[in-house]
Design an enzyme around this catalytic site. Structure first.
Site, mmCIF file in Angstrom:
data_model
loop_
_atom_site.group_PDB
_atom_site.id
_atom_site.type_symbol
_atom_site.label_atom_id
_atom_site.label_comp_id
_atom_site.label_asym_id
_atom_site.label_seq_id
_atom_site.Cartn_x
_atom_site.Cartn_y
_atom_site.Cartn_z
ATOM 1 C CG ASP A 188 -1.805 1.073 1.454
ATOM 2 O OD1 ASP A 188 -1.724 1.944 0.519
ATOM 3 O OD2 ASP A 188 -2.604 1.158 2.583
ATOM 4 C CG HIS A 361 -4.093 4.189 3.675
ATOM 5 N ND1 HIS A 361 -4.409 3.210 2.884
ATOM 6 C CD2 HIS A 361 -5.473 5.000 3.555
ATOM 7 C CE1 HIS A 361 -5.749 3.085 2.260
ATOM 8 N NE2 HIS A 361 -6.188 4.119 2.621
HETATM 9 ZN ZN LIG Z 1 -8.172 0.907 -0.532
HETATM 10 ZN ZN LIG Z 2 -9.179 0.510 2.418
#
Ligand SMILES: [Zn+2]
Ligand SMILES: [Zn+2]
Length: 542
Positions: A188, A361
């Site tokens: 990510d 995130h």
């Molecule tokens: Zn996502």
């Molecule tokens: Zn997500």
């Protein structure tokens, strides 16, 4: 034996995450997400991955594996399953979110809920889900055990040591794979440009509680309906302040019910009321937990801000907490909602002026830790705009990853006994637009819409005798989107079109007349208004 991973979306944009892994000639999809349209995609409702390549190989497709239940990972599932109804694996929460979205569109899915750290064999695929923390519960990374070694997909994650559900990212399991040797990591990249670490989700709760306890009138808390831990903290904040609440917004009502059924959300039935019961209480005893944190025009929050909500009329006694930051593309919509609220005298706390939101995130230090734990031979940054992918690749370089590929949608990574190599632009991976009820490639139509929106349209209707060249009626000129006082420019267009027709050789033909009308009208408008409208000639032969 060759293993491939191809990317249909999510590399170069935030949204429509979708990858395809190929083992022994069979295919499995990793996520199946959608993207919300950008401002210039006029009239487009949703943007989907291009599934044409996968559907051409329908017989080879074994299953879909989901990392979690966010729209950018499951939102396109219904459109894929409608074409090819294969089994879908994910955590209980991910498949529950997926189920409600898929069934809405009339597809009966074969959803298979998995525990984490349990190996599944499906066709030639062997994989397991590994728990990660994120802004929705039961998010997971996926580990594939392939003939070319372990492939780890991080899913969307952060390294929250004190998550609300007490279930941190399972770094021990990831580290075990790291020691075993990971051939390829996909990770990510959303916050790869953000230094440091993202604060724990748990830090949001006390701020919500403090703002709620000092509020005098109603308290409205808006957040993503899928962010169950945020919803929980909102509930805890308002009930601790002795308030009763309602859920507002279709997805808030639906997701809260799903999450509660799975034991992931808890509240006392006595604290949640129907709207008409809530309205009977003193404002200071009430709260609303709702959707609309992205400024969606028909969401409850926007309606309240605009004074159009059926039940909730806000005033200068009330407090609104927007417990989210706008995702790219939504900034101006959110700003409009805040402006409307402030105009009503409402006290507004949001992600930019109060600590009422943290990201889901990982930031740079967390990404580095993860790279250090996995120690992959090869690395591909995923889930981000191009700049985020490059920033993440740089971090991997710093961490000493030997083989790094910044790929884009349509690219494929090939793992075989000779090594790891990228093949560029080998899969069709353009935007597929969902527009009203239709799906398809709208690039031409979108160019037209943008042209119409930017420059307007001129319609010239003309009856002409092709033999003699005489204009029998017209030209009648109409326009839209050019100017509020079009009389003068219409007159000019009329004159120029008449001159243009007179200049043509006899006998006339239809196409030449059309082309002449178009060029003369276009030039007249350009000369007068410096605009280049779409000119639409209607020629009637008499
Ligand atoms: Zn996502
Ligand atoms: Zn997500």
């Amino acid at each position: 034996m060759t293993v491939r991973v191809g990317f249909l979306g999510g590399l170069g944009e935030i949204g429509r995450n979708c990858a395809v892994i190929e083992v022994e000639g069979k295919l499995a999809l990793i996520d199946c997400g959608l993207m919300f349209p950008e401002a210039e995609m006029l009239g487009v409702d949703l943007v989907l991955p291009d599934f044409s390549w996968v559907l051409d190989r329908a017989d080879d497709v074994e299953c879909v594996v989901l990392t979690h239940g966010h729209e950018d990972h499951v939102g396109a599932l219904a459109y894929f399953l409608r074409e090819l109804n294969v089994p879908v694996y994910g955590t209980e929460m991910a498949v529950a979110f997926a189920r409600s979205r898929v069934e809405e569109l009339g597809v009966e899915p074969d959803l298979r809920a998995l525990e984490t750290n349990v190996w599944v064999e499906h066709g030639p695929f062997t994989f397991t889900l590994v728990r990660v923390t994120h802004s929705t519960p039961q998010a997971a990374g996926i580990v594939f055990d392939t003939p070319q070694g372990l492939i780890v997909h991080s899913g969307d994650f952060k390294l929250d040591s004190t998550p609300v559900d007490g279930e941190p990212t399972d770094l021990q399991t990831f580290a075990g794979f790291g020691r075993q040797g990971v051939r390829l990591l996909l990770s990510d990249s959303t916050n790869a440009e953000v230094g440091g670490t993202v604060p724990s989700e748990r830090t949001v709760g006390p701020h919500l509680a403090a703002l709620t306890s000092e509020a005098e009138g109603r308290v409205i808390i808006a957040c993503f309906a899928s962010h169950v831990h945020r919803v929980q903290q909102a509930i805890d904040a308002v009930t601790a302040a002795g308030r009763k609440f309602v859920f507002l917004g279709r997805s808030m009502v639906r997701n809260s019910a799903v999450a509660r059924e799975l034991g992931l959300l808890s509240y006392d039935d006595a604290d949640v009321l129907e709207m008409d019961e809530l309205m009977k209480l003193d404002d200071s005893k009430t709260a609303v937990i709702c959707t609309g944190s992205q400024g969606e025009p028909f969401a409850a929050l926007s309606l309240m801000a605009g004074g159009q909500h059926r039940h909730v009329k806000l005033d200068d006694n009330d407090t609104v907490i927007i417990s989210a930051t706008p995702i790219p593309g939504n900034e101006s919509k959110v700003s409009r909602v805040i402006n409307n609220l402030v105009r009503r005298g409402v006290t507004v706390h949001h992600g930019r002026n109060a600590t009422v939101h943290v990201s889901g995130h990982a930031a740079q230090e967390e990404l580095k830790t993860f790279l250090n734990v996995i120690k992959p031979q090869s690395f591909i940054p995923v889930h981000g705009e191009y700049r985020h992918l490059v920033a993440h690749a740089k971090l991997a370089g710093i961490m000493g990853v030997p083989d790094i590929h910044v790929l884009e949608d349509g690219d494929v990574i090939v793992l075989d006994d000779d090594g790891t190599r990228a093949e560029r632009a080998v899969l069709p991976a353009g935007y597929v637009y969902l527009d009203g009820s239709g799906i398809g490639d709208l690039d031409g139509a979108l160019r037209d819409r943008k042209h119409l929106a930017d420059e307007g349209v001129v319609i010239v209707t003309l009856g002409v005798d092709l033999q003699s060249g005489d204009i029998i009626f017209g030209p009648d000129v109409d326009s839209h989107g050019l100017t509020d006082e079009p009389d003068e420019v219409h007159k000019l267009v009329t004159e120029r079109v008449i001159d243009g027709i007179k200049s043509l050789d006899l006998p006339l033909d239809h196409d030449t007349v059309r082309a002449k009308v178009r060029s003369m009208a276009g030039r007249a408008v350009k000369a007068h208004l410096s605009r280049r409208p779409v000119v639409f000639p209607v020629i009637i032969e008499v």
